[in-house]
Write a protein that holds these residues in place. Structure first.
Motif, mmCIF file in Angstrom:
data_model
loop_
_atom_site.group_PDB
_atom_site.id
_atom_site.type_symbol
_atom_site.label_atom_id
_atom_site.label_comp_id
_atom_site.label_asym_id
_atom_site.label_seq_id
_atom_site.Cartn_x
_atom_site.Cartn_y
_atom_site.Cartn_z
ATOM 1 N N THR A 58 34.774 46.887 53.003
ATOM 2 C CA THR A 58 35.784 46.140 52.253
ATOM 3 C C THR A 58 35.986 44.767 52.847
ATOM 4 O OG1 THR A 58 36.937 48.212 51.710
ATOM 5 C CG2 THR A 58 38.174 46.160 51.425
ATOM 6 N N ILE A 59 36.068 43.768 51.962
ATOM 7 C CA ILE A 59 36.395 42.399 52.353
ATOM 8 C C ILE A 59 37.749 42.064 51.727
ATOM 9 C CG2 ILE A 59 35.712 39.971 52.269
ATOM 10 C CD1 ILE A 59 32.804 40.995 51.803
ATOM 11 N N LEU A 60 38.754 41.886 52.559
ATOM 12 C CA LEU A 60 40.098 41.562 52.075
ATOM 13 C C LEU A 60 40.296 40.056 52.160
ATOM 14 C CD1 LEU A 60 42.945 42.412 51.140
ATOM 15 C CD2 LEU A 60 43.560 42.648 53.559
ATOM 16 N N VAL A 61 40.425 39.431 51.006
ATOM 17 C CA VAL A 61 40.660 37.995 50.933
ATOM 18 C C VAL A 61 42.146 37.770 50.677
ATOM 19 C CG1 VAL A 61 40.097 35.840 49.744
ATOM 20 C CG2 VAL A 61 38.352 37.640 49.996
ATOM 21 N N ILE A 62 42.817 37.077 51.595
ATOM 22 C CA ILE A 62 44.246 36.810 51.445
ATOM 23 C C ILE A 62 44.439 35.345 51.068
ATOM 24 C CG2 ILE A 62 46.523 36.865 52.519
ATOM 25 C CD1 ILE A 62 45.505 38.996 54.427
ATOM 26 N N PHE A 63 44.835 35.116 49.835
ATOM 27 C CA PHE A 63 45.220 33.772 49.409
ATOM 28 C C PHE A 63 46.663 33.536 49.852
ATOM 29 C CE2 PHE A 63 41.826 34.857 46.466
ATOM 30 C CZ PHE A 63 41.106 33.677 46.367
ATOM 31 N N GLY A 64 46.901 32.426 50.537
ATOM 32 C CA GLY A 64 48.216 32.193 51.140
ATOM 33 C C GLY A 64 48.305 32.842 52.509
ATOM 34 N N ALA A 65 47.169 32.894 53.223
ATOM 35 C CA ALA A 65 47.094 33.632 54.484
ATOM 36 C C ALA A 65 47.933 33.013 55.596
ATOM 37 C CB ALA A 65 45.634 33.727 54.937
ATOM 38 N N ILE A 109 31.586 35.709 50.938
ATOM 39 C CA ILE A 109 31.518 37.134 50.589
ATOM 40 C C ILE A 109 30.070 37.598 50.519
ATOM 41 C CG2 ILE A 109 31.943 38.791 48.707
ATOM 42 C CD1 ILE A 109 34.558 37.288 48.165
ATOM 43 N N ASP A 110 29.221 36.774 49.920
ATOM 44 C CA ASP A 110 27.808 37.136 49.793
ATOM 45 C C ASP A 110 27.148 37.271 51.167
ATOM 46 O OD1 ASP A 110 25.519 37.615 48.018
ATOM 47 O OD2 ASP A 110 24.734 35.773 48.917
ATOM 48 N N GLU A 111 27.500 36.389 52.094
ATOM 49 C CA GLU A 111 26.915 36.449 53.441
ATOM 50 C C GLU A 111 27.351 37.719 54.172
ATOM 51 O OE1 GLU A 111 28.178 32.804 55.217
ATOM 52 O OE2 GLU A 111 26.591 31.603 54.263
ATOM 53 N N LEU A 112 28.619 38.092 54.035
ATOM 54 C CA LEU A 112 29.090 39.322 54.670
ATOM 55 C C LEU A 112 28.405 40.541 54.066
ATOM 56 C CD1 LEU A 112 32.934 38.680 55.088
ATOM 57 C CD2 LEU A 112 31.320 39.230 56.913
ATOM 58 N N ARG A 113 28.226 40.520 52.747
ATOM 59 C CA ARG A 113 27.525 41.632 52.093
ATOM 60 C C ARG A 113 26.121 41.798 52.659
ATOM 61 N NH1 ARG A 113 29.287 40.396 45.991
ATOM 62 N NH2 ARG A 113 30.896 41.986 45.723
ATOM 63 N N GLN A 114 25.431 40.701 52.813
ATOM 64 C CA GLN A 114 24.059 40.769 53.327
ATOM 65 C C GLN A 114 24.039 41.317 54.753
ATOM 66 O OE1 GLN A 114 21.864 37.121 52.779
ATOM 67 N NE2 GLN A 114 22.685 36.799 50.716
ATOM 68 N N GLY A 138 24.216 44.760 51.924
ATOM 69 C CA GLY A 138 24.228 44.455 50.489
ATOM 70 C C GLY A 138 25.415 44.942 49.689
ATOM 71 N N THR A 139 26.333 45.734 50.281
ATOM 72 C CA THR A 139 27.473 46.224 49.506
ATOM 73 C C THR A 139 28.783 45.955 50.243
ATOM 74 O OG1 THR A 139 27.372 48.436 50.480
ATOM 75 C CG2 THR A 139 26.118 48.065 48.458
ATOM 76 N N ALA A 140 29.833 45.700 49.473
ATOM 77 C CA ALA A 140 31.196 45.571 49.986
ATOM 78 C C ALA A 140 32.132 45.392 48.801
ATOM 79 C CB ALA A 140 31.325 44.386 50.944
ATOM 80 N N GLY A 152 32.158 34.662 39.309
ATOM 81 C CA GLY A 152 31.611 36.012 39.137
ATOM 82 C C GLY A 152 32.207 37.078 40.016
ATOM 83 N N LEU A 153 33.481 36.911 40.441
ATOM 84 C CA LEU A 153 34.097 37.885 41.337
ATOM 85 C C LEU A 153 35.151 38.732 40.622
ATOM 86 C CD1 LEU A 153 34.446 35.683 44.558
ATOM 87 C CD2 LEU A 153 32.891 37.614 44.194
#
Length: 502
Positions: free
Chosen positions: A9-16, A106-111, A115-117, A141-142
């Motif tokens: 899981t990748i948690l993206v916090i807007f307003g971090a 996000i794509d770099e972390l997936r790789q 390949g998945t997250a 595309g997210l």
């Protein structure tokens, strides 16, 4: 659930870099990390306007954990947690470039992870940014086409029915309904969830949980604080939007819902939505009899003199915003027909308390002589949500002695005493559910719109008939006199806990 079985899981916090992340989200995530509840492959990406290095970001977050986390921080646990604080990006939260950078990260972390997250987007931002952020995510595309993608939206979700419907449509263009998590932190509180366990896990209570035995229900959410530094927000919200439309109506739904067939997310949410649809609408001509509003003046709270609402920072000196609301509500179905639900919430009350009081009907025949029952009052069940986490059953017992004299006594259950452990904070529960993809405790689009439909007539009447008596209650009191009249008309009174129970 075993950490290794949880999806990366990748948690993206807007307003971090904001207050919500600092006080609530990161301390909750630190607890989940310390207790081994996060996936083995987990990363937090922070995004905000503020310029900070990754190290400055981590240092800022540690200060929040030290101040607000229920667990004592230690260097080893913090070092483990910082491995999840993958990146911090500064940028305009509504600019296309920001989302391009995010998509690449996000794509770099997936790789790196094979390949998945599942990307989870938490909007700890101003409500005005919900739509621009959702649109920005969609353009890179997210959204719907990204497996495991979820978006988390804080309240307020709109400011009336039309704006909530428009926001639902906008989010629906980018995300499927099952991907949208509308968060109400009250539903994450352990005691709120335990109302379901009390009702549906015990043969004692559910058979009497209806109009045959229950006389009326009170739901109170009272705060001793004023608006603090939130005057700018509160001026455009008020107690009806800020508390009743979400927190109090959701508590009502949990108390009044029908037994679910299972505790699958959609089944539970269907039952709660049924309650909202069953609530008797507020005819405009009856609003003044069923709804009371108030605004606090100067007064004393816990021995300290506090200013009037109109003297708070960023509040107009002639503000007409309500800081107190009391409602009389009916649920028109077979279980609850003609049982009144009294709801109230207010700021600058004498006590900080959130509780549900279930008052039972009197026994059908009073066999005891009048002098034996001079202190008689109805049996009650008191569900304390905060600051205590407890359940009290109030009933009549015979006093010791040769004569029959009945007196009220309490059977008391305390969560901390019973389980010898500290309950998780609401955000810990909700963040864990978000990561697991469990939407049981989150509001669906139709729930939000049904709740707004109920309060819409009150909003319209109040906006077209400005109050002439504000401020109409002193800080440190239980609200305006009209709130007492609201319930006294029915021969009842508001339940008030003894001061020493706070």
């Amino acid at each position: 659930m075993n950490r290794s079985t949880l999806s990366p899981t990748i948690l993206v916090i807007f307003g971090a870099a904001g207050d919500l992340s600092w006080r609530m989200l990161i301390p909750a995530l630190y607890c989940l990390s310390t207790e081994g509840c996060l996936p083995e492959k987990f990363a937090i990406i922070g995004i905000d306007r503020k310029e900070m290095t990754k190290e400055e970001f981590q240092s800022h977050l540690r200060a929040g954990v030290e101040s607000f986390c229920r667990l004592k921080i230690d260097d080893a646990s913090w070092s483990t947690f910082t491995t999840f604080l993958a990146q911090y990006h500064s940028g305009d939260l509504s600019h296309p470039d920001t989302f391009g950078v995010l998509a690449k990260a996000i794509d770099e972390l997936r790789q790196q992870w094979g390949g998945t997250a599942d990307p989870v987007f938490y909007l700890a931002t101003s409500p005005t940014l919900i739509e621009p952020i959702a649109m920005g995510l969609g353009k890179v595309g997210l959204g719907k086409n990204t497996p495991g993608s979820r978006i988390v939206v804080e309240k307020p979700f709109g400011r009336d029915l039309a704006s909530a419907q428009a926001l639902n449509r906008s989010l629906g263009e980018v995300f499927a309904e099952k991907q949208i998590f509308r968060i109400d932190h009250y539903l994450g509180k352990e005691t709120v969830q335990n109302i379901l366990a009390l009702r549906f896990g015990n043969a004692w209570f559910e058979p009497i949980w209806d109009r045959r035995y229950i006389d009326y229900v009170q739901i109170t959410v009272a705060e001793t604080i004023g608006v603090e530094q939130r005057g700018g927000y509160y001026e455009h919200a008020g107690a009806l939007r800020d508390m009743v439309q979400n927190h109090l109506l959701q508590l009502l739904c949990i108390v009044a819902m029908e037994p679910p067939v299972s505790f699958a997310a959609e089944e539970v949410r269907n039952k709660k939505t049924d309650v909202l649809h069953a609530i008797r609408p507020f005819p405009t001509e009856m609003v003044h009899q069923l709804a009371v509003r108030g605004q606090y003046g100067a007064g004393w709270v816990h021995g300290k003199h506090v200013p009037a609402y109109r003297s708070e920072p960023d509040v107009s000196t002639d503000s007409l915003t309500e800081t107190f609301v009391a409602l009389k509500v009916f649920v028109d179905n077979w279980r609850w027909q003609d049982v009144p639900f009294y709801l109230r919430t207010g700021k600058r009350m004498p006590q900080r308390v959130s509780q549900v009081v279930i008052s039972l009907r009197p026994v059908p025949h009073q066999a005891f002589p009048a002098n034996a029952v001079d202190q008689w009052h109805p049996n009650r069940m008191i569900l304390n949500i905060q600051p205590q986490e407890s359940i009290l059953l109030n009933f009549q017992a015979k006093r010791p002695g040769p004569t029959i004299r009945l007196t009220p006594v309490d059977l008391h259950f305390s969560y901390p005493d019973a389980f010898k452990s500290e309950s998780p904070e609401a955000y810990e529960t909700l963040l864990r559910d978000i990561i697991h993809g469990d939407s049981t405790l989150f509001m669906r689009a139709d729930q939000v719109e049904a709740a707004w439909s109920l309060v819409e007539p009150i909003l319209q009447v109040w906006e077209s008939n400005p109050p002439t008596d504000f401020p109409n209650y002193s800080a440190g009191s239980w609200g305006p006199e009209a709130a007492q009249v609201l319930i006294a008309r029915d021969g009842k009174s508001w339940f008030e806990s003894p001061e020493d129970e706070e």
